[in-house]
Design an enzyme around this catalytic site. Structure first.
Site, PDB file in Angstrom:
ATOM      1  N   LYS A 193       0.850  -1.186   0.000  1.00  0.00           N
ATOM      2  CA  LYS A 193       0.000   0.000   0.000  1.00  0.00           C
ATOM      3  C   LYS A 193       0.884   1.233   0.000  1.00  0.00           C
ATOM      4  O   LYS A 193       1.150   1.852   1.031  1.00  0.00           O
ATOM      5  CB  LYS A 193      -0.934   0.007   1.212  1.00  0.00           C
ATOM      6  N   SER A 389      -8.377  -0.006  -5.511  1.00  0.00           N
ATOM      7  CA  SER A 389      -8.644   0.308  -4.102  1.00  0.00           C
ATOM      8  C   SER A 389     -10.144   0.545  -3.918  1.00  0.00           C
ATOM      9  O   SER A 389     -10.938  -0.357  -4.146  1.00  0.00           O
ATOM     10  CB  SER A 389      -7.812   1.506  -3.656  1.00  0.00           C
TER      11      SER A 389
END
Length: 589
Positions: A193, A389
């Protein structure tokens, strides 16, 4: 004194009247320009469809009169949507007056998946027996990939061609923030991430470098395979040309079979006259793509179809609330999907996603409505350039997910980012902040001080909770275990090709394929498309959002292609708390 007030009042009234008159004249000029641009288009026999892409191609064309309006010439420039382009090429395939397509582009302001969809539409056009001719002074990777479907590819003898392989870069702000006295306090789940890396590092982490190399490499290999088929050049030879810089100019491009001939523009026109049966002394009958999108599609059935497929365009950042015409507001889009679910004339829903994510809460609201809609009618997701996402979050429960090989997706992860501006305020500006709290954590997540260990633990727990919910949704929607999702999650970004291999998508295709799939699942043969959210009338937009639209357009005109970075910084600056967002603005070139 009486005379003074008399003249003062007369001056004020005169200024007001002048301002009103100038405003009305300005509105009249704009209205006339817009109405002229909307005139019916006549397509003559033996015509050529000219495709030049000078403006950014969005998923959906806009009715906003200020989008693309040239304030210097007082003329509108057509804002082309991918939906408009695909319809136009499809119509041209069946239009007996259109003999072929002429492509002339040096730089295509569009994402990789957008180009893929246009290219696939051109392949179908070519398969109908009509011709495609491409010409450019300079070929880059994107416009060459699009042009590679052509029957003939021409280049200016003194032109150039770039053939060096794809590259992707990331900009890092850590040192700049340190100079400003700003500390970005970051909490995240997932080693991949990397949305926060530009704020905490000065170079890519090994994990980030790995994921970029994977998806960029898969996109490059896909392009090589497609170009190899179109140009009858082996993949190994195409790679060899890139690695050895064999394509230096137009001549070397011709010698290596990348183009068919070195010609000047007038010679291309002569060739097009031959293909369109135009006499040498006559001009070619042609229509631009900007004009041709206004030509109505031929009806295949009598009357207006009762059954509808709703195409919901979810474009931009996912934000909380109900406002934001250019973003995906959670409450607004939840309501749109809910209304489509309850509309008995809408037999299926296609959600077109082009988003790098945003608010986790807004994503949850939209996903909930998608799940409810799926229970009563087919729900298909079509992924554009980016659906990652939060953009993947809202797609997870669909009956089927359709994406292009070059779509950027995945990034299943969650992060939190709280700036600490105390040092910058104190040492750079001489400003101090003091607070009084009724309770120990009343000013939790304040940007004017560092986070405490307890606050970091509190935020981390929130992120872990949301990540668990996220992978749970994906597991339920994709028929996987949460462990399997976690293994391919951790915030890692994938290309469409990678996503197919790990079962994050169901098939390759664009918006048209998603609509076909929705019709198949709904058992429809005769249907029409309704596009949502509904766009406002141009003059309604003109009166409602004049100042804001003009301001935004002036910034776009000044910053050009760099406007998106400015826009993203504004959105990030206004973001607090937990978000599900793709690592950064991805651009492959």
């Amino acid at each position: 004194m009486k005379g003074f007030f008399k003249y003062l009042l007369a001056t004020i009234v005169g200024l007001l009247v002048t301002m009103i008159l100038l405003f009305l004249i300005f509105m009249g000029i704009i209205g006339t320009a817009i109405s002229k641009s909307e005139k019916a288009v006549e397509v003559k026999e033996n015509s050529l469809l000219v495709m030049k892409f000078n403006n950014t191609i969005e998923d959906r064309g806009s009715k906003n009169p200020f989008q693309g309006f040239d304030y210097l010439s007082m003329k509108p420039t057509t804002s082309l949507g991918l939906n408009d382009i695909l319809k136009a090429v499809k119509n041209a395939t069946e239009d007996p007056n259109i003999l072929g397509i002429y492509l002339e582009n040096e730089n295509i302001p569009a994402g990789l998946a957008t180009i893929e969809e246009i290219r696939n539409a051109l392949i179908k056009f070519k398969e109908s027996g009509k011709f495609i001719v491409s010409y450019s002074n300079n070929y880059g990777h994107k416009n060459y990939y699009l042009s590679s479907v052509s029957n003939s590819i021409y280049i200016n003898p003194q032109g150039s061609m770039q053939w060096t392989g794809l590259s992707s870069s990331v900009m890092f702000f850590k040192n700049a923030l340190e100079k400003l006295g700003v500390e970005m306090q970051i909490i995240r789940h997932g080693k991949f991430k990397s949305a926060v890396e530009p704020f905490m590092l000065d170079k890519m982490s090994p994990e980030n470098r790995e994921q970029i190399a994977t998806y960029v490499g898969s996109i490059w290999n896909h392009w090589l395979k497609e170009i190899s088929v179109a140009r009858n050049i082996s993949v190994d030879e195409l790679n060899l040309m890139a690695n050895n810089l064999k394509i230096r100019n137009a001549q070397s491009a011709y010698e290596n079979g990348m183009v068919d001939s070195l010609v000047y523009k007038d010679q291309v026109i002569d060739r097009l006259k031959e293909l369109t049966n135009t006499k040498p002394e006559k001009d070619i009958n042609s229509v631009s793509i900007d004009q041709y999108i206004k030509v109505p599609a031929p009806r295949k059935h009598k009357g207006l179809a009762k059954d509808k497929i709703a195409v919901v365009y979810a474009l931009g950042s996912i934000i909380d609330g109900d406002s934001g015409e250019s973003d995906i507001a959670g409450d607004r889009y939840g309501r749109i999907i809910r209304e489509a679910r309850r509309d008995s004339s809408i037999k299926a829903i296609v959600l077109r996603v082009n988003s790098g994510g945003g608010s986790a809460l807004a994503s949850e609201i939209i996903l909930r409505e998608m799940t409810l809609a799926k229970a009563v009618k087919p729900v298909i997701v079509s992924m554009g350039d980016v659906a990652a996402s939060g953009g993947y979050y809202i797609a997870a429960s669909a009956d089927a997910i359709v994406a292009n090989p070059t779509t950027i997706t995945g990034s299943i992860g969650v992060l939190g980012m709280i700036p600490n501006v105390k040092e910058g305020m104190n040492k750079k500006l001489g400003i101090n902040i003091d607070v009084v709290n009724t309770n120990k954590y009343a000013d939790i997540l304040s940007v004017y001080r560092p986070m405490t260990a307890e606050e970091k633990a509190y935020m981390l727990q929130g992120i872990e909770d949301i990540y668990s919910v996220f992978i749970g949704h994906v597991a339920n929607g994709r028929g996987m275990t949460t462990q399997q999702v976690d293994d391919i999650g951790q915030g890692r970004v994938w290309s469409g090709i990678n996503a197919m291999q790990i079962k994050l998508i169901d098939e390759f295709g664009g918006l048209e394929r998603a609509i076909e799939l929705a019709a198949e699942k709904a058992g429809l043969e005769n249907y029409r498309i309704t596009e949502l959210p509904k766009q406002k009338d141009p003059f309604e937009i003109l009166m409602e959002s004049f100042s804001g639209s003009v301001k935004a357009q002036l910034f776009k005109d000044e910053l050009g292609m760099s406007y998106k970075y400015y826009d993203n910084l504004l959105k990030l600056a206004g973001t607090r708390g937990i978000i599900a967002r793709i690592p950064y603005e991805i651009e492959v070139y």
